[in-house]
Motif scaffolding. Sequence first.
Motif, PDB file in Angstrom:
ATOM      1  N   VAL A   1       0.793  -1.200   0.036  1.00  0.00           N
ATOM      2  CA  VAL A   1       0.012   0.055   0.015  1.00  0.00           C
ATOM      3  C   VAL A   1       0.868   1.220   0.135  1.00  0.00           C
ATOM      4  N   SER A   2       0.139   2.569  -0.107  1.00  0.00           N
ATOM      5  CA  SER A   2       0.812   3.827  -0.047  1.00  0.00           C
ATOM      6  C   SER A   2       1.049   4.151   1.489  1.00  0.00           C
ATOM      7  N   ARG A   3       1.923   5.297   1.824  1.00  0.00           N
ATOM      8  CA  ARG A   3       1.945   5.740   3.066  1.00  0.00           C
ATOM      9  C   ARG A   3       0.482   5.966   3.654  1.00  0.00           C
ATOM     10  N   GLY A   4      -0.390   6.498   2.962  1.00  0.00           N
ATOM     11  CA  GLY A   4      -1.870   6.837   3.349  1.00  0.00           C
ATOM     12  C   GLY A   4      -2.426   5.449   3.674  1.00  0.00           C
ATOM     13  N   GLY A   5      -2.456   4.284   2.971  1.00  0.00           N
ATOM     14  CA  GLY A   5      -3.008   3.119   3.048  1.00  0.00           C
ATOM     15  C   GLY A   5      -2.283   2.638   4.211  1.00  0.00           C
ATOM     16  N   TYR A   6      -1.284   2.550   4.659  1.00  0.00           N
ATOM     17  CA  TYR A   6      -0.525   2.258   5.625  1.00  0.00           C
ATOM     18  C   TYR A   6      -0.966   2.824   7.159  1.00  0.00           C
ATOM     19  N   ASN A   7      -1.056   4.371   7.115  1.00  0.00           N
ATOM     20  CA  ASN A   7      -1.550   4.891   8.234  1.00  0.00           C
ATOM     21  C   ASN A   7      -2.866   4.684   8.699  1.00  0.00           C
ATOM     22  N   SER A   8      -3.845   4.450   7.464  1.00  0.00           N
ATOM     23  CA  SER A   8      -5.117   4.167   8.076  1.00  0.00           C
ATOM     24  C   SER A   8      -5.564   2.845   7.921  1.00  0.00           C
ATOM     25  N   CYS A   9      -4.715   2.007   7.713  1.00  0.00           N
ATOM     26  CA  CYS A   9      -5.127   0.635   7.418  1.00  0.00           C
ATOM     27  C   CYS A   9      -6.020   0.310   6.470  1.00  0.00           C
ATOM     28  N   SER A  10      -5.955   0.828   5.365  1.00  0.00           N
ATOM     29  CA  SER A  10      -6.891   0.490   4.238  1.00  0.00           C
ATOM     30  C   SER A  10      -6.027   0.390   3.010  1.00  0.00           C
TER      31      SER A  10
ATOM     32  N   CYS B   1      -4.683  -5.078  10.414  1.00  0.00           N
ATOM     33  CA  CYS B   1      -3.531  -3.992  10.353  1.00  0.00           C
ATOM     34  C   CYS B   1      -3.789  -3.331  11.611  1.00  0.00           C
ATOM     35  N   GLN B   2      -4.937  -3.001  12.178  1.00  0.00           N
ATOM     36  CA  GLN B   2      -5.131  -2.370  13.287  1.00  0.00           C
ATOM     37  C   GLN B   2      -4.677  -2.948  14.636  1.00  0.00           C
ATOM     38  N   ALA B   3      -4.233  -4.226  14.463  1.00  0.00           N
ATOM     39  CA  ALA B   3      -3.818  -5.021  15.440  1.00  0.00           C
ATOM     40  C   ALA B   3      -2.188  -5.292  15.153  1.00  0.00           C
ATOM     41  N   GLY B   4      -1.753  -4.534  14.578  1.00  0.00           N
ATOM     42  CA  GLY B   4      -0.155  -4.640  14.201  1.00  0.00           C
ATOM     43  C   GLY B   4       0.185  -5.473  13.144  1.00  0.00           C
ATOM     44  N   MET B   5      -0.443  -5.952  12.359  1.00  0.00           N
ATOM     45  CA  MET B   5      -0.132  -6.752  11.087  1.00  0.00           C
ATOM     46  C   MET B   5       0.092  -5.675   9.906  1.00  0.00           C
ATOM     47  N   LYS B   6       1.276  -5.099  10.155  1.00  0.00           N
ATOM     48  CA  LYS B   6       1.706  -4.332   9.142  1.00  0.00           C
ATOM     49  C   LYS B   6       3.014  -3.592   9.435  1.00  0.00           C
ATOM     50  N   ILE B   7       3.821  -3.393   8.087  1.00  0.00           N
ATOM     51  CA  ILE B   7       5.250  -3.071   8.370  1.00  0.00           C
ATOM     52  C   ILE B   7       5.503  -1.793   7.280  1.00  0.00           C
ATOM     53  N   ALA B   8       6.564  -0.973   7.675  1.00  0.00           N
ATOM     54  CA  ALA B   8       7.131  -0.059   6.830  1.00  0.00           C
ATOM     55  C   ALA B   8       8.263  -0.301   6.780  1.00  0.00           C
ATOM     56  N   ILE B   9       9.031  -0.372   5.733  1.00  0.00           N
ATOM     57  CA  ILE B   9      10.395  -0.563   5.462  1.00  0.00           C
ATOM     58  C   ILE B   9      11.036   0.243   4.435  1.00  0.00           C
ATOM     59  N   THR B  10      12.236   0.897   4.940  1.00  0.00           N
ATOM     60  CA  THR B  10      12.804   1.889   4.146  1.00  0.00           C
ATOM     61  C   THR B  10      14.057   0.984   3.485  1.00  0.00           C
ATOM     62  N   ALA B  11      14.053   1.157   2.208  1.00  0.00           N
ATOM     63  CA  ALA B  11      15.174   0.328   1.224  1.00  0.00           C
ATOM     64  C   ALA B  11      16.108   1.341   0.756  1.00  0.00           C
ATOM     65  N   VAL B  12      17.357   1.447   1.089  1.00  0.00           N
ATOM     66  CA  VAL B  12      18.294   2.544   0.439  1.00  0.00           C
ATOM     67  C   VAL B  12      19.159   1.794  -0.749  1.00  0.00           C
TER      68      VAL B  12
END
Length: 125
Positions: free
Chosen positions: A73-82, A114-125
């Motif tokens: 998902v996008s950042r917005g999808g990640y933040n809103s769990c959508s 997602c709301q229960a923590g099943m989400k990750i955000a990873i920065t790849a360099v």
Amino acid sequence: MAQQQGRGSAMAAMVLLSLVVLHFELAQAATYTVGGRDGWTFNAAAWLKGKKFKAGDKLVFKYSPSFHNVVKVSRGGYNSCSTPKGSKFFKSGKDMIKLVKGRNYFICSIVGHCQAGMKIAITAV
């Protein structure tokens, strides 16, 4: 004629060098199983601690497709769990996803996960 041979040799050398560099970059890519031995599950963000990722690294999401999925998902999808339009869904239970440079966001779209923590955000360099 000798000048044409020189150009051809230089071109062949450039192609060979490009292939060697590409091979080196691919050989340097790492593969990670998200969540370690527990796989893709709740509190997945804890698994990220201490890891550094590069563009081209591969993430393997292992889970029961009867209970979970993976959505890029996008950042917005990640933040809103959508799952905004254009989100990429994975449902095999053994998905392999290559990281792109920058931020990469993944969630489980099953209601409440997602709301229960099943989400990750990873920065790849």
